[in-house]
Design an enzyme around this catalytic site. Sequence first.
Site, short mmCIF file in Angstrom:
data_model
loop_
_atom_site.label_atom_id
_atom_site.label_comp_id
_atom_site.label_asym_id
_atom_site.label_seq_id
_atom_site.Cartn_x
_atom_site.Cartn_y
_atom_site.Cartn_z
N ASP A 1 -7.17 1.36 -5.23
CA ASP A 1 -7.86 0.22 -5.84
C ASP A 1 -7.32 -1.10 -5.28
OD1 ASP A 1 -9.09 2.02 -7.53
OD2 ASP A 1 -7.59 1.74 -9.11
N1 URA Z 1 -5.70 6.17 -9.39
C1 URA Z 1 -6.09 4.93 -9.74
O1 URA Z 1 -6.40 4.68 -10.89
N2 URA Z 1 -6.13 3.98 -8.80
C2 URA Z 1 -5.79 4.20 -7.51
O2 URA Z 1 -5.84 3.29 -6.69
C3 URA Z 1 -5.39 5.49 -7.17
C4 URA Z 1 -5.36 6.46 -8.12
#
Ligand code: URA
Length: 234
Positions: A104
């Site tokens: 993310d």
């Molecule tokens: N899980 C999440 O919530 N975000 C990420 O970036 C990776 C795994």
Amino acid sequence: MDRLQKVIARAGIASRRKAEEMISAGEVKVNGKVITEMGLKVDPKQDFIEVDNQPLRNSEEEKVYILLHKPKGYVTTVKDPQGRSTVLDLVKVPQRIYPVGRLDYDTSGLLILTNDGDLTYALTHPKHEVDKVYQARVKGHPTTNALDRLRQGILLEDGPTAPAKVKQLKAFRETTILEITIHEGRNRQVRRMCGAIGHEVADLKRIAIGSLHLGSLKPGEYVQTSLKTIEKNT
Ligand code: URA
């Protein structure tokens, strides 16, 4: 002659699945003509293939394998419609590379980048089940019961998660640091898992993919590695 999506994947632009999406989206031209149907047979030596108006590079191009400490505030897509910085702004190599999987915008940590479509396909295929280890700072103090729900697998809106390994590393006055190991790669999975037990994630960092560790890499730093190292550790 090979199928268009396979040729694109082999050239290292995207996974086969992503290549199919790009074809459907009208981003691929063969000999100047946009091709949207799947499975067209092409000869990479004879046919002029363009992806996003860029000529497809030679699939014999040297393969590179990068381990990056992705900082927060970067997207892991190659281009961002909102004009935000992408992880490709951080890595200076002559080859056209792309990230394997996603983190993310507000997650930091270990990310592999490569131009090796076969590796991307192998690592992102669900049957590969490579462990990804996250450190999550969550709000509040989850009970053992709540952590057991994550360990058993918890129901999210897109179905139950596979059992996770969960360790409590440290408790602060208002937050707790958890180490969560999962092998699925669903969208915002760790954030949604913690949300489902009522403990919002305040901070999320991926510290390992298989036995490849973030080590001493600082945010924004990267090292080049070999296919052998990645294959041995994932
Ligand atoms: N899980 C999440 O919530 N975000 C990420 O970036 C990776 C795994």
